[in-house]
Design a protein around this motif. Structure first.
Motif, PDB file in Angstrom:
ATOM      1  N   THR A   1     -12.920   6.310  -0.917  1.00 17.41           N
ATOM      2  CA  THR A   1     -13.772   5.524  -1.717  1.00 17.41           C
ATOM      3  C   THR A   1     -15.138   5.088  -0.930  1.00 17.41           C
ATOM      4  O   THR A   1     -15.858   4.277  -1.504  1.00 17.41           O
ATOM      5  CB  THR A   1     -13.023   3.990  -1.850  1.00 17.41           C
ATOM      6  OG1 THR A   1     -12.575   3.436  -0.741  1.00 17.41           O
ATOM      7  CG2 THR A   1     -11.709   4.258  -2.831  1.00 17.41           C
TER       8      THR A   1
ATOM      9  N   HIS B   1     -10.124  -0.378  -7.311  1.00 20.21           N
ATOM     10  CA  HIS B   1      -9.000  -0.719  -8.289  1.00 20.21           C
ATOM     11  C   HIS B   1      -7.805  -0.834  -7.542  1.00 20.21           C
ATOM     12  O   HIS B   1      -7.770  -0.271  -6.572  1.00 20.21           O
ATOM     13  CB  HIS B   1      -8.855   0.051  -9.470  1.00 20.21           C
ATOM     14  CG  HIS B   1     -10.188   0.079 -10.217  1.00 20.21           C
ATOM     15  ND1 HIS B   1     -10.624  -0.782 -11.322  1.00 20.21           N
ATOM     16  CD2 HIS B   1     -11.215   1.214 -10.312  1.00 20.21           C
ATOM     17  CE1 HIS B   1     -11.780  -0.452 -11.925  1.00 20.21           C
ATOM     18  NE2 HIS B   1     -12.244   0.564 -11.249  1.00 20.21           N
ATOM     19  N   GLY B   2      -6.721  -1.405  -8.285  1.00 15.22           N
ATOM     20  CA  GLY B   2      -5.461  -1.155  -7.895  1.00 15.22           C
ATOM     21  C   GLY B   2      -5.078  -1.885  -6.470  1.00 15.22           C
ATOM     22  O   GLY B   2      -5.543  -2.910  -6.155  1.00 15.22           O
ATOM     23  N   ARG B   3      -4.329  -1.105  -5.733  1.00 15.55           N
ATOM     24  CA  ARG B   3      -3.681  -1.744  -4.259  1.00 15.55           C
ATOM     25  C   ARG B   3      -4.818  -1.916  -3.442  1.00 15.55           C
ATOM     26  O   ARG B   3      -4.801  -2.537  -2.585  1.00 15.55           O
ATOM     27  CB  ARG B   3      -2.537  -1.145  -4.042  1.00 15.55           C
ATOM     28  CG  ARG B   3      -1.429  -1.218  -4.669  1.00 15.55           C
ATOM     29  CD  ARG B   3      -0.309  -0.354  -4.315  1.00 15.55           C
ATOM     30  NE  ARG B   3      -0.277   0.963  -4.867  1.00 15.55           N
ATOM     31  CZ  ARG B   3       0.786   1.783  -4.812  1.00 15.55           C
ATOM     32  NH1 ARG B   3       2.069   1.398  -4.216  1.00 15.55           N
ATOM     33  NH2 ARG B   3       0.617   3.200  -5.312  1.00 15.55           N
TER      34      ARG B   3
ATOM     35  N   ARG C   1      -7.768  -2.773  -4.070  1.00 15.33           N
ATOM     36  CA  ARG C   1      -8.520  -4.175  -4.455  1.00 15.33           C
ATOM     37  C   ARG C   1      -7.748  -5.038  -3.578  1.00 15.33           C
ATOM     38  O   ARG C   1      -8.571  -6.227  -3.179  1.00 15.33           O
ATOM     39  CB  ARG C   1      -8.527  -4.293  -5.916  1.00 15.33           C
ATOM     40  CG  ARG C   1      -9.310  -5.332  -6.499  1.00 15.33           C
ATOM     41  CD  ARG C   1      -9.455  -5.311  -7.936  1.00 15.33           C
ATOM     42  NE  ARG C   1     -10.154  -6.486  -8.586  1.00 15.33           N
ATOM     43  CZ  ARG C   1      -9.456  -7.431  -8.888  1.00 15.33           C
ATOM     44  NH1 ARG C   1      -8.086  -7.590  -8.777  1.00 15.33           N
ATOM     45  NH2 ARG C   1     -10.018  -8.410  -9.427  1.00 15.33           N
TER      46      ARG C   1
ATOM     47  N   LEU D   1       0.776  -1.206  -0.059  1.00 14.11           N
ATOM     48  CA  LEU D   1      -0.026  -0.067   0.099  1.00 14.11           C
ATOM     49  C   LEU D   1       0.903   1.251   0.027  1.00 14.11           C
ATOM     50  O   LEU D   1       2.072   1.106   0.423  1.00 14.11           O
ATOM     51  CB  LEU D   1      -0.904  -0.023   1.409  1.00 14.11           C
ATOM     52  CG  LEU D   1      -2.067  -1.088   1.316  1.00 14.11           C
ATOM     53  CD1 LEU D   1      -2.740  -0.874   2.650  1.00 14.11           C
ATOM     54  CD2 LEU D   1      -3.040  -0.826   0.104  1.00 14.11           C
TER      55      LEU D   1
ATOM     56  N   THR E   1      -9.222   5.736   2.358  1.00 13.08           N
ATOM     57  CA  THR E   1      -8.867   5.714   1.040  1.00 13.08           C
ATOM     58  C   THR E   1      -9.777   6.430   0.005  1.00 13.08           C
ATOM     59  O   THR E   1      -9.516   6.645  -1.117  1.00 13.08           O
ATOM     60  CB  THR E   1      -9.084   4.195   0.674  1.00 13.08           C
ATOM     61  OG1 THR E   1     -10.314   3.660   0.808  1.00 13.08           O
ATOM     62  CG2 THR E   1      -7.928   3.482   1.385  1.00 13.08           C
TER      63      THR E   1
ATOM     64  N   ARG F   1     -12.082  -7.185 -12.296  1.00 13.26           N
ATOM     65  CA  ARG F   1     -11.773  -6.051 -12.338  1.00 13.26           C
ATOM     66  C   ARG F   1     -13.070  -5.475 -13.447  1.00 13.26           C
ATOM     67  O   ARG F   1     -13.503  -6.006 -14.200  1.00 13.26           O
ATOM     68  CB  ARG F   1     -10.605  -5.493 -13.000  1.00 13.26           C
ATOM     69  CG  ARG F   1      -9.434  -5.579 -12.253  1.00 13.26           C
ATOM     70  CD  ARG F   1      -8.210  -4.874 -13.000  1.00 13.26           C
ATOM     71  NE  ARG F   1      -6.995  -4.944 -11.979  1.00 13.26           N
ATOM     72  CZ  ARG F   1      -6.084  -6.236 -11.915  1.00 13.26           C
ATOM     73  NH1 ARG F   1      -6.370  -7.076 -13.001  1.00 13.26           N
ATOM     74  NH2 ARG F   1      -4.880  -6.074 -11.367  1.00 13.26           N
TER      75      ARG F   1
END
Length: 315
Positions: free
Chosen positions: A174, A260-262, A264, A35, A172, A313
């Motif tokens: 989100t 998405h990404g890290r 996730r 992260l 984060t 994804r």
């Protein structure tokens, strides 16, 4: 370096690191190295606070009364869990500069774990409510030791577990209503899985987190839970509750595909950690009474990979 200057960490810093070190024993990765640094620091600050609250509520603080002193109490107050939680809440209000309630007082936070939390709160605009929920859950632990229905237990999890997931989403950036709903399902499942692993330890604290209604349904008594190993009725009860937790994890798994990404990978770690913990309970034949069945690292990685495969994804 000036003469006589020591690079040895201050005692309170060492004390705080001991609490943070408990992250390695959790069912899920707290702040993995993949992260971004800002996320790791934020997650560890939140974890340190949550771990401190739970340690106060469970009576698991380090001996010597240092936490009581840091919170402005006499060392002997360590054994007065409600007084410690009150003092911690007052220190939490210092994190938020006294906002969020009349319990706040001026000045910086006293406890090093809350002092570390303050810049994270400011950087991410976090609100007091999730942090207060964790304190309230531990107050409840001092007053409520049995739960009549699953719904009663779920309401407890709303205080004891769900705030952590909501804080992860806030840290984060989100948070959405749908992600919060999915996160709540995952966090409640993680809490139930931990309760299943810790039946014997909790009973030693005179707490039972298995709904009494379900115990009657499976003809399980408190004496059955105190046995060295589980009989058929206890195993059937544990299997039933584990199934409930799996259903919650299934409900929460789409959360992983929504990011998405890290992040996730992190959320897959939470879901996979819950699945691995329940897998360990299953592998033990649902006999959790000899001690908490723990997932292996290989088992955790296998479950995380499975979560990632089933949560593809989005474009």
């Amino acid at each position: 370096m000036t003469p006589g200057h020591s690079t040895r960490p201050l005692p309170d810093t060492v004390h705080a690191r001991t609490t943070l070190g408990k992250a390695a024993t959790e069912n899920f990765p707290v702040a993995p190295s993949f992260l971004p640094r800002a996320w790791r620091e934020g997650l560890m600050a939140v974890y340190g606070y949550a771990r401190l609250v739970d340690d106060i509520g469970d009576g698991d603080l380090a001996p010597g009364g240092r936490d009581a002193v840091l919170l402005g109490l006499d060392p002997a107050a360590t054994d007065d869990r409600l007084a410690m939680l009150d003092a911690l809440e007052a220190d939490l209000h210092r994190v938020f500069n006294g906002s969020g309630g009349s319990g706040g007082t001026g000045g910086p936070p006293r406890h090093p774990l809350l002092l570390a939390l303050q810049p994270v709160v400011r950087a991410h605009g976090l609100t007091p409510e999730p942090f207060l929920g964790l304190i309230e859950a531990n107050r409840q632990d001092q007053l409520v030791t049995r739960y009549e229905t699953y719904e009663d237990l779920a309401r407890y999890c709303e205080l004891s577990a769900n705030p952590v997931g909501r804080l992860v989403l806030s840290l984060t950036g989100t948070s959405t209503p749908e992600r919060i709903r999915r996160s709540d399902a995952v966090c409640t499942a993680l809490q139930i899985a931990e309760h299943l692993q810790d039946v014997t330890e909790d009973l030693g604290r005179d707490r039972i987190y298995l709904p009494a209604q379900d115990m009657r349904r499976f003809h399980v008594t408190e004496a059955d839970l105190a046995a060295p190993s589980a009989g058929a009725s206890v195993r059937a009860l544990i299997a039933f509750e584990a199934g409930r937790a799996r259903d919650l994890l299934d409900e929460g798994t789409p959360l992983v595909a929504s990011v998405h990404g890290r992040l996730r990978l992190l959320l897959a770690g939470f879901v996979g950690g819950g699945r691995a913990a329940l897998g360990a309970v299953t592998a033990a034949g649902f006999d959790v009474l000899p001690g908490p069945p723990k997932a292996t690292k290989r088992g955790l990685l296998r479950e995380v990979a499975a979560v990632l495969r089933t949560a593809p994804r989005k474009g």
